[in-house]
Design a protein around this motif. Structure first.
Motif, PDB file in Angstrom:
ATOM      1  N   ASN A 219      40.431 -10.806   9.765  1.00 23.43           N
ATOM      2  CA  ASN A 219      40.118 -11.272  11.117  1.00 23.43           C
ATOM      3  C   ASN A 219      38.606 -11.185  11.326  1.00 23.43           C
ATOM      4  N   ASN A 248      35.621 -19.386  12.401  1.00 21.25           N
ATOM      5  CA  ASN A 248      36.553 -18.465  11.761  1.00 21.25           C
ATOM      6  C   ASN A 248      36.198 -18.364  10.285  1.00 21.25           C
ATOM      7  N   PRO A 253      44.330 -17.231  10.936  1.00 22.03           N
ATOM      8  CA  PRO A 253      43.972 -17.991  12.136  1.00 22.03           C
ATOM      9  C   PRO A 253      43.607 -17.037  13.276  1.00 22.03           C
ATOM     10  N   THR A 255      43.757 -16.072  17.039  1.00 23.96           N
ATOM     11  CA  THR A 255      44.541 -16.335  18.251  1.00 23.96           C
ATOM     12  C   THR A 255      43.901 -15.723  19.495  1.00 23.96           C
ATOM     13  N   SER A 256      42.996 -14.765  19.303  1.00 24.97           N
ATOM     14  CA  SER A 256      42.302 -14.183  20.450  1.00 24.97           C
ATOM     15  C   SER A 256      40.935 -13.674  20.019  1.00 24.97           C
ATOM     16  N   GLY A 275      42.491 -15.347  25.126  1.00 25.50           N
ATOM     17  CA  GLY A 275      43.699 -15.524  24.330  1.00 25.50           C
ATOM     18  C   GLY A 275      44.130 -16.980  24.251  1.00 25.50           C
ATOM     19  N   GLY A 276      45.293 -17.209  23.657  1.00 22.54           N
ATOM     20  CA  GLY A 276      45.838 -18.557  23.558  1.00 22.54           C
ATOM     21  C   GLY A 276      45.082 -19.471  22.619  1.00 22.54           C
ATOM     22  N   ASN A 278      43.913 -20.975  18.665  1.00 28.48           N
ATOM     23  CA  ASN A 278      44.473 -21.255  17.342  1.00 28.48           C
ATOM     24  C   ASN A 278      43.367 -21.876  16.500  1.00 28.48           C
ATOM     25  N   ASN A 309      41.360 -11.292  16.966  1.00 25.40           N
ATOM     26  CA  ASN A 309      42.795 -10.975  16.888  1.00 25.40           C
ATOM     27  C   ASN A 309      43.073  -9.526  17.261  1.00 25.40           C
TER      28      ASN A 309
END
Length: 646
Positions: A219, A248, A253, A255-256, A275-276, A278, A309
């Motif tokens: 992460n 990234n 992946p 996600t937050s 958050g939310g 991708n 994450n």
């Protein structure tokens, strides 16, 4: 730590766009940096491989960069602290077959930690370290490869997607020879931060296989850009939006993301979780942060990515974002002037300055300017009135490359309009003084004193000062206070008859020579007490004054950033409570682009035209050009002022 190779900086500034098929930039050192886009075979990671890097491992269109002449050049990526992990392999792409090295360089000490020589082949190189390198706790590294460059400008390869550049994570190193552990780098090699130099080569095509014993690489996110979503200045105490571009570079992946933001260097950190999301591996996305502006002044906001994450982010990254706020009294016209004179009894030209100085002071006072004056006895010799702080101040006041002779002046700490006039009696002319004073008076006066008082305790004297800041940098605010004395008979003043009188001589500083830092409250108000100092019994207190002023850091390398915000002079022998209220009860009211600005809180506001008609009861409405009568009520009473809107 970073030793920037300054001779390269100028030629990199034009490299902000994507490379064309061929590009070259001339160097002041006589060689060219050349770039060439090349299609290469895509090397995809095999199942189970975990190569870490900032570039896109699947990219086929890369830019090769070289110098166009034989020399040693290296590229590296920065790896933050993840103690206990082991570096096992390095994968990189070279544009030529040549001798080279792979290396690990400490980012904090600039010391080589690992070097291994090898024959670099053209294309992709997968190099396993002879001995895996174990990373230390709290240590950052530059890891990369080095080659003997040739006239063929193709030694270093970059992902050509410049919008994905990781600031501060890519470096180029120029050196005199291939690295070896026996020869230190200090004094021989230049580490060039691509982002700091204005380079946009994209991300270095370097990938590392790391035995991730501390689970740091799953992460990982990197902020490649931070910008303010706003046009123009921000109003005080409002919410601002910041856009962060995030890449990234981990293996999972995203996600937050969790950031901490600060609205100024001294404000507390505020955590924000988004958050939310991708965001796929090796891809980039934009997210929005929110930050509150300060009540008054200019602040330097910042944002730091701390978690990805929900896991701590191991790559330290803290880009700073300056933003401005429109504040009350930020555009107030200047009403004060501080004149600092550097003199000495060994200076035969110094007495010649007295007459033009007196004439200019009278002119300023005639225009309603409150003039404060300090005579620093230092120049290029000392005399019986010299104090150590004046000597310490002198090198900051003028061009350090030229020897400074008395007579010389600072007007609100602007040292000179013409650095060539910093020496000798050229400054003695009234014309030169007026030229410099007029330039200084064009700047606004963004600090207002609300109260000042002399405080006596245990036979010593201190000064308490209260006030409010306007349009200033709250992290760069200082107070200097000096006790001066008039009417001192000279002992041996050159160029003057016996009985020559010194006025405004600095007797003792109540603060350090370069000032005492002020830490304002959130609303811009401040209260500060100086050091307590002793008064010599031979000094004549009835002829003494306390001169104090608020200013920027005198040690700034930019001499035109050293201005004085506001200055004041008080008689040393004050009567009564020894306190003077400066009319802070009466607010300043002035026009700013058609809007009325009141520099303090008010309970009632009424605006009338000259015919006596009520125009409005708030400052939110833009006024037509003209003359208005403004009636303001605050906790001290009701005040009426005429304001011209032009």
């Amino acid at each position: 730590m970073k030793r920037i190779f300054t001779s390269f900086l100028a030629l990199f500034l034009a490299s902000s766009a994507a490379f064309a098929q061929k590009q070259s930039v001339n160097s002041s050192d006589g060689f060219e940096l050349k770039a060439q886009n090349v299609k290469i075979p895509v090397v995809t990671q095999a199942a189970g491989e975990r190569y870490f890097g900032y570039a896109d491992a699947d990219v086929a269109d890369i830019a090769y960069v070289g110098t166009g002449r034989p020399m040693v050049i290296a590229e590296a990526i920065k790896i933050s602290a993840m103690g206990g992990n082991q570096l096992k392999k390095i994968r990189f792409n070279s544009g030529q077959e040549v001798d080279g090295t792979i290396f690990v360089l400490s980012a904090s000490t600039n010391q080589l930690k690992y070097v291994e020589k090898l024959a670099v082949k053209k294309g992709w190189n997968d190099v396993a370290l002879s001995t895996p390198f174990t990373m230390a706790n709290n240590e950052e590294y530059y890891i990369g490869y080095q080659v003997n460059a040739a006239a063929d400008p193709r030694p270093l390869a970059f992902d050509n997607k410049v919008d994905q550049t990781a600031p501060g994570a890519n470096v180029i190193i120029f050196s005199n020879g291939l690295f070896d552990m026996a020869t230190p780098l200090v004094g021989r090699d230049a580490l060039l931060d691509l982002d700091a130099a204005g380079l946009n080569f994209g991300n270095a095509m370097i990938f590392l296989e790391i035995d991730d014993k501390v689970s740091a690489l799953d992460n990982v996110a990197y902020v490649t850009k931070l910008s303010l979503i706003s046009s123009g200045d921000l109003a005080p105490n409002t919410e601002a939006k910041i856009k962060a571009t995030v890449r990234n570079v981990g293996f999972k992946p995203l996600t937050s993301l969790t950031f901490t933001t600060k609205r100024s260097a001294k404000s507390p950190e505020v955590e924000q979780k988004i958050g939310g999301l991708n965001i796929a591996k090796a891809s980039t996305a934009e997210v929005e942060l929110k930050i509150n502006t300060v009540a008054r002044g200019i602040a330097l906001a910042s944002a730091k990515l701390v978690k990805a994450n929900g896991k701590p982010s191991w790559f330290s990254n803290q880009p700073l974002l300056p933003y401005r706020v429109v504040t009350p009294n930020g555009e107030a016209k200047r009403t004060t002037m501080l004149i600092e004179r550097f003199t000495t009894e060994k200076c035969p030209n110094c007495p010649k300055v007295d007459q033009p100085l007196a004439e200019m002071t009278q002119q300023l006072q005639g225009f309603g300017i409150d003039v404060s004056f300090i005579a620093h006895h230092s120049g290029y010799h000392t005399d019986f009135l010299t104090v150590n702080e004046s000597i310490e101040l002198l090198p900051y006041a003028f061009n350090k490359q030229n020897r400074t002779y008395a007579p010389a002046f600072m007007f609100n700490r602007f040292p000179s309009l013409d650095p060539t006039k910093d020496n000798g009696a050229e400054l003695a002319s009234l014309e030169t003084m007026e030229e410099r004073a007029n330039a200084v008076l064009a700047s606004p006066e963004p600090v207002q004193f609300s109260r000042y008082a002399k405080v006596e305790k245990d036979g010593k004297v201190a000064l308490e000062v209260e006030g409010v800041t306007g349009y200033v940098d709250l992290d760069n605010l200082y107070l200097t206070a000096v006790i001066t004395e008039d009417g001192i008979t000279a002992k041996s003043q050159a160029g003057a008859p016996a009985g020559y009188i010194h006025d405004g001589a600095a007797r003792v500083f109540m603060t350090p020579a370069l000032g005492k830092m002020i830490i304002p409250k959130a609303d811009g108000s401040f209260k500060i007490t100086t050091d307590a100092v002793e008064i010599d019994s031979e000094w004549k207190t009835e002829k003494m004054k306390i001169v104090f002023f608020v200013h920027k850091n005198m040690a700034s390398p930019l001499i035109n950033q050293r201005q004085v915000y506001s200055s004041k002079t008080m008689a040393f022998n004050n009567s009564g409570s020894a306190e003077q209220l400066l009319g802070a009860q009466a607010p300043r009211i002035y026009d700013h682009d058609g809007y009325l600005v009141v520099d303090t809180d008010v309970s009632e506001l009424a605006i009338y035209d000259l015919a006596g008609r009520l125009v409005g009861k708030s400052a939110d409405r833009k006024l037509a050009k003209g003359v208005y009568v403004v009636k303001v009520t605050n906790t001290y009473g009701t005040f009426t002022q005429k304001v011209i809107v032009d």
